[in-house]
Design a protein around this motif. Sequence first.
Motif, PDB file in Angstrom:
ATOM      1  N   TYR A  37     -48.096  49.278  12.526  1.00 36.01           N
ATOM      2  CA  TYR A  37     -47.732  48.825  11.176  1.00 36.01           C
ATOM      3  C   TYR A  37     -46.248  48.475  11.116  1.00 36.01           C
ATOM      4  CZ  TYR A  37     -46.865  49.267   6.110  1.00 36.01           C
ATOM      5  OH  TYR A  37     -46.481  49.066   4.801  1.00 36.01           O
ATOM      6  N   ASP A  38     -45.414  49.329  11.692  1.00 34.03           N
ATOM      7  CA  ASP A  38     -43.973  49.078  11.702  1.00 34.03           C
ATOM      8  C   ASP A  38     -43.671  47.764  12.407  1.00 34.03           C
ATOM      9  OD1 ASP A  38     -41.223  49.552  11.370  1.00 34.03           O
ATOM     10  OD2 ASP A  38     -41.092  50.674  13.243  1.00 34.03           O
ATOM     11  N   GLU A  39     -44.244  47.582  13.597  1.00 30.89           N
ATOM     12  CA  GLU A  39     -43.965  46.384  14.386  1.00 30.89           C
ATOM     13  C   GLU A  39     -44.504  45.118  13.732  1.00 30.89           C
ATOM     14  OE1 GLU A  39     -44.397  44.900  19.038  1.00 30.89           O
ATOM     15  OE2 GLU A  39     -45.712  46.492  18.294  1.00 30.89           O
ATOM     16  N   ALA A  40     -45.760  45.169  13.277  1.00 29.24           N
ATOM     17  CA  ALA A  40     -46.418  43.966  12.760  1.00 29.24           C
ATOM     18  C   ALA A  40     -46.067  43.674  11.304  1.00 29.24           C
ATOM     19  CB  ALA A  40     -47.930  44.093  12.918  1.00 29.24           C
ATOM     20  N   CYS A  41     -46.142  44.707  10.469  1.00 34.98           N
ATOM     21  CA  CYS A  41     -46.071  44.466   9.026  1.00 34.98           C
ATOM     22  C   CYS A  41     -44.700  44.714   8.414  1.00 34.98           C
ATOM     23  CB  CYS A  41     -47.112  45.324   8.316  1.00 34.98           C
ATOM     24  SG  CYS A  41     -48.814  44.915   8.782  1.00 34.98           S
ATOM     25  N   LEU A  42     -43.886  45.551   9.046  1.00 36.69           N
ATOM     26  CA  LEU A  42     -42.554  45.797   8.484  1.00 36.69           C
ATOM     27  C   LEU A  42     -41.476  44.983   9.198  1.00 36.69           C
ATOM     28  CD1 LEU A  42     -42.691  49.663   7.853  1.00 36.69           C
ATOM     29  CD2 LEU A  42     -43.247  47.780   6.284  1.00 36.69           C
ATOM     30  N   GLN A  43     -41.590  44.834  10.531  1.00 35.79           N
ATOM     31  CA  GLN A  43     -40.558  44.125  11.278  1.00 35.79           C
ATOM     32  C   GLN A  43     -40.855  42.623  11.444  1.00 35.79           C
ATOM     33  OE1 GLN A  43     -37.827  45.878  11.831  1.00 35.79           O
ATOM     34  NE2 GLN A  43     -38.921  47.669  11.037  1.00 35.79           N
ATOM     35  N   THR A  44     -42.119  42.231  11.496  1.00 34.94           N
ATOM     36  CA  THR A  44     -42.486  40.837  11.768  1.00 34.94           C
ATOM     37  C   THR A  44     -42.895  40.086  10.503  1.00 34.94           C
ATOM     38  OG1 THR A  44     -43.207  41.516  13.965  1.00 34.94           O
ATOM     39  CG2 THR A  44     -43.933  39.362  13.203  1.00 34.94           C
ATOM     40  N   PHE A  45     -43.816  40.625   9.730  1.00 31.69           N
ATOM     41  CA  PHE A  45     -44.210  40.049   8.444  1.00 31.69           C
ATOM     42  C   PHE A  45     -42.980  40.026   7.539  1.00 31.69           C
ATOM     43  CE2 PHE A  45     -45.674  40.795   4.074  1.00 31.69           C
ATOM     44  CZ  PHE A  45     -46.569  39.763   3.912  1.00 31.69           C
ATOM     45  N   PRO A  46     -42.763  39.014   6.699  1.00 25.94           N
ATOM     46  CA  PRO A  46     -43.689  37.976   6.221  1.00 25.94           C
ATOM     47  C   PRO A  46     -43.613  36.636   6.940  1.00 25.94           C
ATOM     48  CG  PRO A  46     -41.797  38.044   4.770  1.00 25.94           C
ATOM     49  CD  PRO A  46     -41.563  39.079   5.845  1.00 25.94           C
ATOM     50  N   ILE A  47     -43.083  36.585   8.151  1.00 30.63           N
ATOM     51  CA  ILE A  47     -43.042  35.311   8.879  1.00 30.63           C
ATOM     52  C   ILE A  47     -44.365  35.186   9.650  1.00 30.63           C
ATOM     53  CG2 ILE A  47     -41.766  33.907  10.541  1.00 30.63           C
ATOM     54  CD1 ILE A  47     -39.281  35.630   9.804  1.00 30.63           C
ATOM     55  N   HIS A 190     -48.275  46.133   3.557  1.00 35.28           N
ATOM     56  CA  HIS A 190     -46.993  45.578   3.094  1.00 35.28           C
ATOM     57  C   HIS A 190     -47.338  44.306   2.343  1.00 35.28           C
ATOM     58  CE1 HIS A 190     -42.721  43.906   4.235  1.00 35.28           C
ATOM     59  NE2 HIS A 190     -42.859  44.123   2.929  1.00 35.28           N
ATOM     60  N   GLN A 191     -47.048  44.279   1.072  1.00 36.09           N
ATOM     61  CA  GLN A 191     -47.509  43.192   0.187  1.00 36.09           C
ATOM     62  C   GLN A 191     -46.340  42.583  -0.559  1.00 36.09           C
ATOM     63  OE1 GLN A 191     -49.381  44.274  -3.637  1.00 36.09           O
ATOM     64  NE2 GLN A 191     -51.189  43.186  -2.899  1.00 36.09           N
ATOM     65  N   ILE A 192     -46.342  41.257  -0.652  1.00 37.29           N
ATOM     66  CA  ILE A 192     -45.368  40.533  -1.461  1.00 37.29           C
ATOM     67  C   ILE A 192     -46.152  39.754  -2.508  1.00 37.29           C
ATOM     68  CG2 ILE A 192     -43.577  38.767  -1.488  1.00 37.29           C
ATOM     69  CD1 ILE A 192     -42.897  39.672   1.395  1.00 37.29           C
ATOM     70  N   VAL A 193     -45.933  40.099  -3.755  1.00 41.02           N
ATOM     71  CA  VAL A 193     -46.647  39.468  -4.859  1.00 41.02           C
ATOM     72  C   VAL A 193     -45.695  38.515  -5.559  1.00 41.02           C
ATOM     73  CG1 VAL A 193     -47.907  39.832  -7.008  1.00 41.02           C
ATOM     74  CG2 VAL A 193     -48.048  41.535  -5.179  1.00 41.02           C
ATOM     75  N   THR A 194     -46.108  37.259  -5.685  1.00 38.70           N
ATOM     76  CA  THR A 194     -45.283  36.253  -6.360  1.00 38.70           C
ATOM     77  C   THR A 194     -45.907  35.885  -7.689  1.00 38.70           C
ATOM     78  OG1 THR A 194     -44.639  35.382  -4.210  1.00 38.70           O
ATOM     79  CG2 THR A 194     -44.242  33.975  -6.104  1.00 38.70           C
ATOM     80  N   LYS A 195     -45.084  35.914  -8.725  1.00 39.47           N
ATOM     81  CA  LYS A 195     -45.584  35.508 -10.046  1.00 39.47           C
ATOM     82  C   LYS A 195     -45.823  34.015 -10.044  1.00 39.47           C
ATOM     83  CE  LYS A 195     -42.933  39.062 -12.446  1.00 39.47           C
ATOM     84  NZ  LYS A 195     -41.766  39.308 -13.304  1.00 39.47           N
ATOM     85  N   SER A 196     -46.929  33.603 -10.697  1.00 43.42           N
ATOM     86  CA  SER A 196     -47.231  32.166 -10.768  1.00 43.42           C
ATOM     87  C   SER A 196     -46.552  31.538 -11.963  1.00 43.42           C
ATOM     88  CB  SER A 196     -48.734  31.952 -10.837  1.00 43.42           C
ATOM     89  OG  SER A 196     -49.310  32.735 -11.843  1.00 43.42           O
TER      90      SER A 196
END
Length: 196
Positions: A37-47, A190-196
């Motif tokens: 999770y650290d490697e994939a979702c915290l260090q790499t995501f959101p690219i 790890h979620q990024i929510v964008t308002k529409s």
Amino acid sequence: MPILLAAAALAQATPVPPPTAPAAPAPVDVARMAALYDEACLQTFPIDGQLDALMMKKGATPMPADQVRISLKEDPGRGWRVRDGDQTFVVLLELPPYHACSVRASQNSTGSSVDLAPYRAVVDRFVATHRDFAAQPPMDMTRGGIRIHGEMQSRPLPNGAENLLVINQQIVDPKLLEPGTTSTPLRFVHQIVTKS
């Protein structure tokens, strides 16, 4: 010859064991799951392109679209199965409007507690370098014989919010422990929510 006849008689008298149910998943190694999770979702995501490259580097197996839909429903995204010794983890990338990276594992448990310290350790390191995260009240509920525990840290973004979540589901009703119903998910998100 009498020994062979006795052995043959014994073999005929020995009852054949009933077919066994599929093997239960190995207990979740939370430390290995948290490291992924650290490697994939915290260090790499959101690219997203870098996450694709990381999954290729790890030799992850892309999941068919119908399997991804089981978790993401109608939301767009893709997923991989990552083998780590005796563990298999699922990494899912959910595409906007709900942009998220999650690591999931199936567990076979009847209410035994899961030590989330490794998850909290990687999240604490991430939060220490990203301002304005605040812990939200934990969620605990039981629905349909399954106990759901959730924890979330959140911070505001100029056009939305960034969330770090752990969701743990544990079976508490033994009647649900029939073949095919014993596996429940543990999810780090790890979620990024964008308002529409």
